[in-house]
Design a protein around this motif. Structure first.
Motif, PDB file in Angstrom:
ATOM      1  N   SER A  29       0.843  -1.186   0.000  1.00 53.11           N
ATOM      2  CA  SER A  29       0.000   0.000   0.000  1.00 53.11           C
ATOM      3  C   SER A  29       0.879   1.237   0.000  1.00 53.11           C
ATOM      4  O   SER A  29       2.061   1.182   0.362  1.00 53.11           O
ATOM      5  N   SER A  30       0.292   2.342  -0.431  1.00 55.17           N
ATOM      6  CA  SER A  30       1.017   3.614  -0.407  1.00 55.17           C
ATOM      7  C   SER A  30       0.017   4.744  -0.288  1.00 55.17           C
ATOM      8  O   SER A  30      -1.165   4.600  -0.615  1.00 55.17           O
ATOM      9  N   GLN A  31       0.532   5.888   0.165  1.00 54.27           N
ATOM     10  CA  GLN A  31      -0.276   7.090   0.137  1.00 54.27           C
ATOM     11  C   GLN A  31      -0.415   7.526  -1.308  1.00 54.27           C
ATOM     12  O   GLN A  31       0.486   7.282  -2.121  1.00 54.27           O
ATOM     13  N   ASP A  32      -1.515   8.170  -1.622  1.00 56.33           N
ATOM     14  CA  ASP A  32      -1.836   8.364  -3.028  1.00 56.33           C
ATOM     15  C   ASP A  32      -0.861   9.266  -3.744  1.00 56.33           C
ATOM     16  O   ASP A  32      -0.450   9.020  -4.854  1.00 56.33           O
ATOM     17  N   ALA A  33      -0.504  10.388  -3.093  1.00 58.63           N
ATOM     18  CA  ALA A  33       0.332  11.342  -3.796  1.00 58.63           C
ATOM     19  C   ALA A  33       1.137  12.146  -2.813  1.00 58.63           C
ATOM     20  O   ALA A  33       0.709  12.428  -1.699  1.00 58.63           O
ATOM     21  N   LEU A  34       2.323  12.495  -3.247  1.00 58.38           N
ATOM     22  CA  LEU A  34       3.160  13.384  -2.445  1.00 58.38           C
ATOM     23  C   LEU A  34       2.909  14.806  -2.927  1.00 58.38           C
ATOM     24  O   LEU A  34       2.303  15.020  -3.957  1.00 58.38           O
ATOM     25  N   ALA A  35       3.408  15.763  -2.180  1.00 58.64           N
ATOM     26  CA  ALA A  35       3.386  17.142  -2.652  1.00 58.64           C
ATOM     27  C   ALA A  35       4.165  17.193  -3.949  1.00 58.64           C
ATOM     28  O   ALA A  35       5.276  16.719  -4.041  1.00 58.64           O
ATOM     29  N   GLY A  36       3.559  17.712  -4.971  1.00 59.42           N
ATOM     30  CA  GLY A  36       4.203  17.735  -6.273  1.00 59.42           C
ATOM     31  C   GLY A  36       3.929  16.504  -7.084  1.00 59.42           C
ATOM     32  O   GLY A  36       4.430  16.355  -8.189  1.00 59.42           O
ATOM     33  N   GLY A  37       3.120  15.608  -6.555  1.00 60.72           N
ATOM     34  CA  GLY A  37       2.764  14.432  -7.329  1.00 60.72           C
ATOM     35  C   GLY A  37       3.619  13.239  -7.003  1.00 60.72           C
ATOM     36  O   GLY A  37       4.664  13.345  -6.398  1.00 60.72           O
TER      37      GLY A  37
END
Lengths: 110, 117
Positions: B93-101
């Motif tokens: 699993s991962s978080q969907d998006a970081l700052a900047g994508g």
């Protein structure tokens, strides 16, 4: 399709010697992640590099991201038995899909 | 508590059978994945799934299907098992998006080793 080539496939070292694995992408990457998988284990995240030319260190591990954001390397200084495992790079393309290298297996010679 | 847990850890079955592997994550992540790792250690993405979108690797046979009852679970169903399906299957699993994508780090389960006889 897009590929991330990782070499070498295996590296045998004496304990105390250095180890390096290299990843090269056919296209520019948004960022690159590195993972370590111990024998019989699961991949564990080590680091993410985002900026062109970025260099990050974690104790004896040094990670680099190339100026063109197409290549990356992981260097381990003075390997220890705890470093044994397979090291994977995973680059994110322009669509943020992760493209995995084939992994480099670090083997410590007895 | 284990962040990403999958069951069973080992699965031995006959060709032609149907089996499922379950995965749960308690990290509150938006996206879950199934990976297949063969004997040569290649990690091959099979599916990624979040609330909005299922992305299927087109090389995956349609005998494989992901089922997500809710955001924290992504199960893998395999129909008509074949010898070549023997591998270790990892849920992540991962978080969907970081700052900047981009996708944050992946958290992997311990893997489910499937052996088809």
């Amino acid at each position: 399709g897009q590929q991330v080539m990782q070499i070498p496939q295996y590296q045998h070292v004496q304990e105390g010697e250095d180890f390096t694995t290299y990843c090269n992408s056919s296209t520019t990457l948004s960022n690159i992640q590195w993972y370590k998988q111990r024998p019989g284990g699961h991949p564990v995240f080590l680091i993410q590099l985002v900026k062109s030319g970025e260099v990050k260190k974690q104790k004896r591990l040094t990670f680099q991201f190339g100026e063109a954001k197409k290549n990356s390397s992981l260097h381990i200084t003075a390997t220890q038995t705890t470093d044994v495992g397979t090291y994977f790079c995973a680059g994110q393309d322009s669509n943020y899909q992760l493209i995995w290298g084939a992994g480099t297996k670090l083997i410590i010679k007895p | 508590d284990t962040a990403v847990s999958q069951t069973p850890k080992y699965l031995v079955t006959q060709m032609g059978n149907d089996k499922s592997i379950k995965c749960e994550q308690n990290l509150g992540h938006d996206t879950m994945y199934w990976y297949k790792q063969d004997s040569k250690k290649f990690l091959k993405i099979m599916f990624s799934y979040n609330n909005k979108e299922l992305i299927i690797n087109e090389t995956v046979p349609n005998r494989f299907s992901p089922k997500s009852p809710d955001k924290a679970h992504l199960n893998l169903h395999i129909n008509s098992l074949e010898l070549g399906d023997s591998a270790v299957y990892f849920c992540a699993s991962s978080q969907d998006a970081l700052a900047g994508g981009g996708t944050g780090e992946l958290f992997f389960g311990e893997g489910s080793r499937l052996t088809v006889l």
